[in-house]
Design a protein around this motif. Structure first.
Motif, PDB file in Angstrom:
ATOM      1  N   ALA A  55       1.085  -1.122   0.107  1.00  0.00           N
ATOM      2  CA  ALA A  55      -0.314   0.160   0.292  1.00  0.00           C
ATOM      3  C   ALA A  55       0.807   1.125   0.022  1.00  0.00           C
ATOM      4  CB  ALA A  55      -0.762   0.428   1.188  1.00  0.00           C
ATOM      5  N   TRP A  56       2.124   1.153   0.646  1.00  0.00           N
ATOM      6  CA  TRP A  56       2.843   1.664   0.768  1.00  0.00           C
ATOM      7  C   TRP A  56       3.115   2.547  -0.765  1.00  0.00           C
ATOM      8  CZ3 TRP A  56       7.643   3.571   0.113  1.00  0.00           C
ATOM      9  CH2 TRP A  56       7.820   4.786   0.092  1.00  0.00           C
ATOM     10  N   LEU A  57       4.036   2.142  -1.215  1.00  0.00           N
ATOM     11  CA  LEU A  57       4.362   1.831  -2.382  1.00  0.00           C
ATOM     12  C   LEU A  57       3.650   2.073  -3.545  1.00  0.00           C
ATOM     13  CD1 LEU A  57       6.572  -1.256  -2.247  1.00  0.00           C
ATOM     14  CD2 LEU A  57       7.441   0.545  -2.821  1.00  0.00           C
ATOM     15  N   PHE A  58       2.322   1.613  -3.505  1.00  0.00           N
ATOM     16  CA  PHE A  58       1.532   2.015  -4.217  1.00  0.00           C
ATOM     17  C   PHE A  58       1.397   3.160  -4.431  1.00  0.00           C
ATOM     18  CE2 PHE A  58       1.338  -1.905  -6.015  1.00  0.00           C
ATOM     19  CZ  PHE A  58       1.188  -2.014  -7.250  1.00  0.00           C
ATOM     20  N   GLU A  59       0.998   4.610  -3.074  1.00  0.00           N
ATOM     21  CA  GLU A  59       0.966   4.870  -3.176  1.00  0.00           C
ATOM     22  C   GLU A  59       1.917   6.210  -2.909  1.00  0.00           C
ATOM     23  OE1 GLU A  59      -1.029   8.236   1.312  1.00  0.00           O
ATOM     24  OE2 GLU A  59      -0.670   5.825   1.411  1.00  0.00           O
ATOM     25  N   VAL A  60       2.615   6.345  -2.689  1.00  0.00           N
ATOM     26  CA  VAL A  60       3.847   7.360  -3.074  1.00  0.00           C
ATOM     27  C   VAL A  60       3.732   6.917  -4.469  1.00  0.00           C
ATOM     28  CG1 VAL A  60       6.415   6.653  -2.760  1.00  0.00           C
ATOM     29  CG2 VAL A  60       5.569   6.658  -1.344  1.00  0.00           C
ATOM     30  N   ALA A  61       3.997   5.634  -5.273  1.00  0.00           N
ATOM     31  CA  ALA A  61       4.183   5.937  -6.387  1.00  0.00           C
ATOM     32  C   ALA A  61       2.477   6.950  -7.261  1.00  0.00           C
ATOM     33  CB  ALA A  61       4.038   4.558  -7.513  1.00  0.00           C
ATOM     34  N   ARG A  62       1.680   6.523  -6.876  1.00  0.00           N
ATOM     35  CA  ARG A  62       0.461   7.696  -7.464  1.00  0.00           C
ATOM     36  C   ARG A  62       1.146   9.078  -6.785  1.00  0.00           C
ATOM     37  NH1 ARG A  62      -2.920   3.512  -5.300  1.00  0.00           N
ATOM     38  NH2 ARG A  62      -2.981   4.793  -2.844  1.00  0.00           N
ATOM     39  N   THR A  64       4.223  10.224  -7.037  1.00  0.00           N
ATOM     40  CA  THR A  64       4.954  10.578  -8.172  1.00  0.00           C
ATOM     41  C   THR A  64       4.220  11.218  -9.181  1.00  0.00           C
ATOM     42  OG1 THR A  64       6.407   9.608  -6.276  1.00  0.00           O
ATOM     43  CG2 THR A  64       7.475   9.780  -8.614  1.00  0.00           C
ATOM     44  N   LEU A  65       3.349   9.653 -10.101  1.00  0.00           N
ATOM     45  CA  LEU A  65       2.972  10.661 -10.852  1.00  0.00           C
ATOM     46  C   LEU A  65       2.029  11.267 -11.200  1.00  0.00           C
ATOM     47  CD1 LEU A  65       2.367   8.837 -13.514  1.00  0.00           C
ATOM     48  CD2 LEU A  65       0.608   7.768 -12.567  1.00  0.00           C
ATOM     49  N   ALA A  66       1.442  11.831  -9.953  1.00  0.00           N
ATOM     50  CA  ALA A  66       0.193  12.902  -9.667  1.00  0.00           C
ATOM     51  C   ALA A  66       1.990  14.018  -9.756  1.00  0.00           C
ATOM     52  CB  ALA A  66      -0.209  13.286  -8.679  1.00  0.00           C
ATOM     53  N   ASP A  67       2.576  13.822  -9.517  1.00  0.00           N
ATOM     54  CA  ASP A  67       3.831  15.592  -9.105  1.00  0.00           C
ATOM     55  C   ASP A  67       4.205  14.982 -11.111  1.00  0.00           C
ATOM     56  OD1 ASP A  67       2.694  15.575  -6.717  1.00  0.00           O
ATOM     57  OD2 ASP A  67       5.148  14.689  -6.383  1.00  0.00           O
ATOM     58  N   ARG A  68       4.662  13.788 -11.270  1.00  0.00           N
ATOM     59  CA  ARG A  68       5.154  14.480 -13.014  1.00  0.00           C
ATOM     60  C   ARG A  68       4.425  14.971 -13.892  1.00  0.00           C
ATOM     61  NH1 ARG A  68       9.480  10.525 -14.787  1.00  0.00           N
ATOM     62  NH2 ARG A  68      10.879  10.225 -13.247  1.00  0.00           N
ATOM     63  N   LEU A  69       3.297  14.178 -13.613  1.00  0.00           N
ATOM     64  CA  LEU A  69       1.855  15.021 -14.487  1.00  0.00           C
ATOM     65  C   LEU A  69       1.719  16.500 -14.507  1.00  0.00           C
ATOM     66  CD1 LEU A  69      -0.089  12.022 -14.769  1.00  0.00           C
ATOM     67  CD2 LEU A  69       1.225  12.476 -15.833  1.00  0.00           C
ATOM     68  N   ARG A  70       2.176  16.778 -13.164  1.00  0.00           N
ATOM     69  CA  ARG A  70       1.432  18.104 -13.260  1.00  0.00           C
ATOM     70  C   ARG A  70       2.682  19.274 -13.292  1.00  0.00           C
ATOM     71  NH1 ARG A  70       1.430  17.911  -8.031  1.00  0.00           N
ATOM     72  NH2 ARG A  70      -0.309  17.339  -7.830  1.00  0.00           N
ATOM     73  N   VAL A  71       3.859  18.796 -13.785  1.00  0.00           N
ATOM     74  CA  VAL A  71       5.038  19.151 -14.121  1.00  0.00           C
ATOM     75  C   VAL A  71       5.302  19.299 -15.101  1.00  0.00           C
ATOM     76  CG1 VAL A  71       7.669  19.183 -13.898  1.00  0.00           C
ATOM     77  CG2 VAL A  71       6.681  19.240 -11.828  1.00  0.00           C
ATOM     78  N   ALA A  72       4.578  17.723 -15.976  1.00  0.00           N
ATOM     79  CA  ALA A  72       5.084  17.667 -17.242  1.00  0.00           C
ATOM     80  C   ALA A  72       3.672  17.751 -18.078  1.00  0.00           C
ATOM     81  CB  ALA A  72       5.468  16.641 -17.552  1.00  0.00           C
ATOM     82  N   ARG A  73       3.608  19.386 -18.450  1.00  0.00           N
ATOM     83  CA  ARG A  73       2.565  19.962 -19.490  1.00  0.00           C
ATOM     84  C   ARG A  73       2.744  19.969 -20.923  1.00  0.00           C
ATOM     85  NH1 ARG A  73      -0.907  22.736 -15.280  1.00  0.00           N
ATOM     86  NH2 ARG A  73       0.773  23.272 -13.305  1.00  0.00           N
ATOM     87  N   SER A  74       2.309  19.139 -21.555  1.00  0.00           N
ATOM     88  CA  SER A  74       1.598  19.204 -23.426  1.00  0.00           C
ATOM     89  C   SER A  74       2.278  20.816 -23.550  1.00  0.00           C
ATOM     90  CB  SER A  74       1.025  18.626 -23.787  1.00  0.00           C
ATOM     91  OG  SER A  74      -0.214  19.004 -23.408  1.00  0.00           O
ATOM     92  N   THR A  75       2.698  20.927 -24.261  1.00  0.00           N
ATOM     93  CA  THR A  75       2.946  22.274 -24.908  1.00  0.00           C
ATOM     94  C   THR A  75       3.027  22.103 -26.469  1.00  0.00           C
ATOM     95  OG1 THR A  75       5.611  21.598 -26.134  1.00  0.00           O
ATOM     96  CG2 THR A  75       5.189  23.092 -23.792  1.00  0.00           C
ATOM     97  N   VAL A  76       2.398  22.987 -27.636  1.00  0.00           N
ATOM     98  CA  VAL A  76       1.676  23.309 -28.907  1.00  0.00           C
ATOM     99  C   VAL A  76       2.766  24.138 -29.115  1.00  0.00           C
ATOM    100  CG1 VAL A  76       0.118  23.468 -30.174  1.00  0.00           C
ATOM    101  CG2 VAL A  76      -0.341  22.175 -28.104  1.00  0.00           C
ATOM    102  N   GLU A  77       3.479  24.233 -30.854  1.00  0.00           N
ATOM    103  CA  GLU A  77       4.269  25.119 -31.441  1.00  0.00           C
ATOM    104  C   GLU A  77       3.259  26.458 -31.644  1.00  0.00           C
ATOM    105  OE1 GLU A  77       7.013  26.603 -32.629  1.00  0.00           O
ATOM    106  OE2 GLU A  77       7.519  24.895 -31.174  1.00  0.00           O
ATOM    107  N   LEU A  78       3.639  27.406 -31.362  1.00  0.00           N
ATOM    108  CA  LEU A  78       2.629  28.416 -31.921  1.00  0.00           C
ATOM    109  C   LEU A  78       3.209  28.810 -33.452  1.00  0.00           C
ATOM    110  CD1 LEU A  78       2.497  30.296 -28.848  1.00  0.00           C
ATOM    111  CD2 LEU A  78       1.149  28.912 -30.132  1.00  0.00           C
ATOM    112  N   PRO A  79       2.297  29.401 -34.193  1.00  0.00           N
ATOM    113  CA  PRO A  79       2.669  29.751 -35.043  1.00  0.00           C
ATOM    114  C   PRO A  79       3.713  31.487 -35.510  1.00  0.00           C
ATOM    115  CG  PRO A  79       0.054  29.939 -35.040  1.00  0.00           C
ATOM    116  CD  PRO A  79       0.796  29.606 -34.020  1.00  0.00           C
TER     117      PRO A  79
END
Length: 176
Positions: A55-62, A64-79
């Motif tokens: 349970a500890w490993l899965f909670e920390v994994a969730r 950690t994943l949430a932190d990564r997704l929050r930081v890694a925002r997708s970008t779009v090339e602007l004209p």
């Protein structure tokens, strides 16, 4: 083997499958698992007192994943031809050249309300007191003056707005 190594050996395949299902990129899965293992190592002997290691490993994994997704925002090339906020600010700043003439074309009451409250920063409560009217009446007067000034500026300076309502272009007018 220490308790982290035992828990890792037992639950790593399940954690890997969980991460693979959510990340779809082998390198990202490996990075997440590495971060998770390092977080477990940082716990040191405290990890051994964890009641449910899985349970500890899965909670920390969730988390950690949430932190990564929050930081890694997708970008779009602007004209390249897209106007930058600096360009828009410059256009609006240049539009202020129309302001003196437009103000001179407003009624004395509207000009006074805009000049005192908007340009000189007089609080509307102080404006109301100076004019001997209620605060509600002062707010209405200033708001109506702003609407009339916007209409006059839009017409007199031929202001063109884009679909988002931002100033796109105008024809400058010199003061009288």
């Amino acid at each position: 083997m220490n308790c982290l190594t035992q828990a890792w050996t037992r639950h790593e395949p399940e954690l890997r499958g969980w991460a693979r299902h959510r990340l779809h990129n082998a390198a990202d899965v490996e990075d997440l698992l590495q971060d998770l293992f390092l977080k477990g190592l940082r716990q040191g002997e405290r990890f051994c007192s964890v009641h449910n290691a899985r349970a500890w490993l899965f909670e920390v994994a969730r988390n950690t994943l949430a932190d990564r997704l929050r930081v890694a925002r997708s970008t779009v090339e602007l004209p390249d031809d897209l106007a930058s906020p600096e360009d828009e600010a410059e256009t609006v700043d240049t539009l202020t050249a129309c302001l003196p003439r437009v103000l001179s074309e407003l009624s004395a009451e509207d000009r006074e309300a805009i000049t005192l409250c908007d340009l000189q920063g007089l609080p509307q409560a102080d404006y109301a007191h100076a004019k001997g009217i209620t605060l509600s009446a002062a707010k209405s007067r200033v708001q109506r003056a702003r609407v009339r000034m916007k209409q006059q500026m839009t017409t007199a300076c031929q202001v063109q707005l884009d679909t988002a309502g931002h100033v796109q272009d105008f024809v400058p007018r010199k003061p009288l």
